[in-house]
Design an enzyme around this catalytic site. Structure first.
Site, PDB file in Angstrom:
ATOM      1  N   SER A 191     -42.716 -13.959  65.317  1.00 12.82           N
ATOM      2  CA  SER A 191     -43.850 -13.016  65.286  1.00 12.82           C
ATOM      3  C   SER A 191     -43.348 -11.596  65.512  1.00 12.82           C
ATOM      4  O   SER A 191     -42.294 -11.391  66.127  1.00 12.82           O
ATOM      5  CB  SER A 191     -44.833 -13.366  66.405  1.00 12.82           C
ATOM      6  OG  SER A 191     -45.813 -12.357  66.549  1.00 12.82           O
ATOM      7  N   TYR A 204     -46.824 -15.503  75.447  1.00  8.02           N
ATOM      8  CA  TYR A 204     -46.620 -15.779  74.019  1.00  8.02           C
ATOM      9  C   TYR A 204     -45.483 -14.936  73.445  1.00  8.02           C
ATOM     10  O   TYR A 204     -44.618 -15.448  72.717  1.00  8.02           O
ATOM     11  CB  TYR A 204     -47.923 -15.500  73.274  1.00  8.02           C
ATOM     12  CG  TYR A 204     -47.839 -15.624  71.775  1.00  8.02           C
ATOM     13  CD1 TYR A 204     -47.926 -16.864  71.146  1.00  8.02           C
ATOM     14  CD2 TYR A 204     -47.689 -14.493  70.965  1.00  8.02           C
ATOM     15  CE1 TYR A 204     -47.864 -16.974  69.760  1.00  8.02           C
ATOM     16  CE2 TYR A 204     -47.630 -14.590  69.583  1.00  8.02           C
ATOM     17  CZ  TYR A 204     -47.720 -15.837  68.984  1.00  8.02           C
ATOM     18  OH  TYR A 204     -47.663 -15.938  67.618  1.00  8.02           O
TER      19      TYR A 204
HETATM   20  P1  NAD Z   1     -52.990 -21.953  63.093  1.00  9.42           P
HETATM   21  O1  NAD Z   1     -53.927 -22.133  64.209  1.00  9.42           O
HETATM   22  O2  NAD Z   1     -53.491 -22.205  61.737  1.00  9.42           O
HETATM   23  O3  NAD Z   1     -51.699 -22.845  63.285  1.00  9.42           O
HETATM   24  C1  NAD Z   1     -51.158 -23.189  64.539  1.00  9.42           C
HETATM   25  C2  NAD Z   1     -51.041 -24.697  64.557  1.00  9.42           C
HETATM   26  O4  NAD Z   1     -50.297 -25.086  65.704  1.00  9.42           O
HETATM   27  C3  NAD Z   1     -52.350 -25.435  64.667  1.00  9.42           C
HETATM   28  O5  NAD Z   1     -52.912 -25.686  63.388  1.00  9.42           O
HETATM   29  C4  NAD Z   1     -51.950 -26.728  65.368  1.00  9.42           C
HETATM   30  O6  NAD Z   1     -51.860 -27.785  64.439  1.00  9.42           O
HETATM   31  C5  NAD Z   1     -50.568 -26.440  65.916  1.00  9.42           C
HETATM   32  N1  NAD Z   1     -50.470 -26.774  67.331  1.00  9.42           N
HETATM   33  C6  NAD Z   1     -50.800 -26.009  68.386  1.00  9.42           C
HETATM   34  N2  NAD Z   1     -50.574 -26.690  69.531  1.00  9.42           N
HETATM   35  C7  NAD Z   1     -50.102 -27.917  69.176  1.00  9.42           C
HETATM   36  C8  NAD Z   1     -49.698 -29.072  69.901  1.00  9.42           C
HETATM   37  N3  NAD Z   1     -49.694 -29.100  71.231  1.00  9.42           N
HETATM   38  N4  NAD Z   1     -49.292 -30.152  69.192  1.00  9.42           N
HETATM   39  C9  NAD Z   1     -49.276 -30.136  67.841  1.00  9.42           C
HETATM   40  N5  NAD Z   1     -49.633 -29.065  67.109  1.00  9.42           N
HETATM   41  C10 NAD Z   1     -50.040 -27.969  67.771  1.00  9.42           C
HETATM   42  O7  NAD Z   1     -52.448 -20.473  63.234  1.00  9.42           O
HETATM   43  P2  NAD Z   1     -51.233 -19.674  62.550  1.00  9.42           P
HETATM   44  O8  NAD Z   1     -51.504 -18.273  62.906  1.00  9.42           O
HETATM   45  O9  NAD Z   1     -51.029 -20.062  61.159  1.00  9.42           O
HETATM   46  O10 NAD Z   1     -49.987 -20.134  63.432  1.00  9.42           O
HETATM   47  C11 NAD Z   1     -48.781 -20.598  62.877  1.00  9.42           C
HETATM   48  C12 NAD Z   1     -47.613 -19.890  63.529  1.00  9.42           C
HETATM   49  O11 NAD Z   1     -47.666 -18.517  63.189  1.00  9.42           O
HETATM   50  C13 NAD Z   1     -47.579 -19.965  65.042  1.00  9.42           C
HETATM   51  O12 NAD Z   1     -46.257 -20.254  65.474  1.00  9.42           O
HETATM   52  C14 NAD Z   1     -47.949 -18.557  65.457  1.00  9.42           C
HETATM   53  O13 NAD Z   1     -47.370 -18.235  66.701  1.00  9.42           O
HETATM   54  C15 NAD Z   1     -47.357 -17.762  64.334  1.00  9.42           C
HETATM   55  N6  NAD Z   1     -47.867 -16.405  64.156  1.00  9.42           N
HETATM   56  C16 NAD Z   1     -49.171 -16.201  63.828  1.00  9.42           C
HETATM   57  C17 NAD Z   1     -49.629 -14.900  63.665  1.00  9.42           C
HETATM   58  C18 NAD Z   1     -51.061 -14.605  63.304  1.00  9.42           C
HETATM   59  O14 NAD Z   1     -51.477 -13.446  63.403  1.00  9.42           O
HETATM   60  N7  NAD Z   1     -51.854 -15.570  62.906  1.00  9.42           N
HETATM   61  C19 NAD Z   1     -48.743 -13.827  63.817  1.00  9.42           C
HETATM   62  C20 NAD Z   1     -47.421 -14.077  64.128  1.00  9.42           C
HETATM   63  C21 NAD Z   1     -46.998 -15.376  64.303  1.00  9.42           C
END
Ligand code: NAD
Ligand code: MG
Length: 299
Positions: A191, A204
């Protein structure tokens, strides 16, 4: 600025919804199907070109958000794809598996909680059995809960973030390694928070910095084995993670506004990065972090 008459050119500003958005709190982990506006994971737009033909991929958090966009793109590029998610996300996962199968690829859902080492081992065993091997591992699942003051951050909350974002990729990758042939790739979702942490994402942000070190260290360890390790550093992306406590609801209303593009990214806009990092054409890219943050942040 003049608007273009060339239909292949798209203005990235007007391409997707801009703030303000409605407040829309959900319980963690949240569902993409309840979001307004609906996120774009490339369902109607991603076009494959055989870049991952015959590959076998496991994507954690593949039910929604960035992981779903990668899953759809991988299937359209010719890969079979297993996704992991929490049991309460089955409705989102079912949509992804149907989309993978619509491409004539094999799609498997392996629900379970990756904060337990025993399940992480079981996840890899099942993925390898169902896919008949493994050569793309995407450690993408993540946990993010905004807390304004360190004084309000509980040990349980801190632990959940560290377990999901640091321990799980360690356990999953350790279990996967004996199965990964030369030519395989490991991809981490880090991120912008690794480089420019927000005041309310204290725990985080530390885990996302750890994800960068995971990539940089493991790339050195696995380079001599012919396994590449890279990461992606997204900026604000419109996903369930953000509306289910990743941001306070007043920040959801303005989500993405302060980026130079003036809006959040959509998961579909990151899919081609995950494809590129898995593609054997990118064979000299390892130990790298690719950014997609709408014009601000690092790397
Ligand atoms: P999202 O909610 O669609 O995906 C996150 C997923 O993590 C969930 O769908 C869930 O299946 C999984 N998860 C969480 N806890 C879990 C557990 N204990 N066991 C199994 N699965 C678990 O959201 P996203 O934003 O697509 O997140 C994906 C990645 O992107 C993450 O690592 C997040 O940190 C990173 N990220 C997101 C953003 C943003 O703005 N959305 C920015 C930077 C990084
Ligand atoms: Mg989800």
């Amino acid at each position: 600025m003049s608007e273009t008459s060339n239909s292949t050119l798209q203005n990235p500003i007007s391409k997707y919804p801009q703030p303000p958005f409605n407040k829309q709190p959900q319980q963690v982990p949240g569902l993409a199907l309840k979001m307004d506006p609906q996120p774009d994971h490339g369902e109607k737009t991603y076009k494959g070109a055989g870049r991952l033909a015959g590959r076998k991929a496991l994507i954690t958090g593949g039910d929604s958000g960035i992981g779903r966009a990668a899953a759809i793109a991988y299937a359209r590029e010719g890969a079979d794809v297993a996704i992991n998610y929490l049991p309460e996300e089955q409705a989102d996962a079912d949509e992804v598996i149907a989309l993978i199968e619509a491409e004539g690829r094999k799609g498997y859902g392996i629900p379970g909680d990756i904060t337990h080492e025993a399940f992480c081992q079981e996840l890899i065993a099942q993925a390898v059995e169902k896919l008949g091997g493994l050569d793309i591992l995407v450690n993408n699942a993540g946990h993010q809960q905004a807390v304004d003051s360190l004084l309000d951050l509980s040990s349980e909350g801190f632990d959940a973030t560290i377990k999901t974002n640091i321990y799980a990729p360690f356990w999953i990758t350790k279990a996967a390694l004996p199965h990964l042939p030369a030519g395989s790739v490991i991809i981490a979702t880090s991120s912008v928070q690794a480089y420019d942490p927000s005041e309310n994402l204290f725990d985080y942000a530390q885990t996302k910095a750890a994800n960068v070190a995971f990539v940089k260290s493991l790339a050195k360890q696995l380079g001599p084995k012919g396994i590449r390790v890279n990461g992606v550093a997204p900026g604000p992306v419109w996903t369930p993670l953000q509306v289910s406590g990743g941001q306070p609801q007043d920040k959801i209303e303005e989500f993405g506004k302060t980026t130079p593009l003036g809006r959040p990214g959509q998961p579909a806009e990151l899919a081609s990065i995950y494809v590129q990092l898995a593609d054997p054409n990118a064979s000299y890219s390892t130990g790298q972090i690719y950014g997609a943050a709408g014009g601000s942040g690092h790397p």
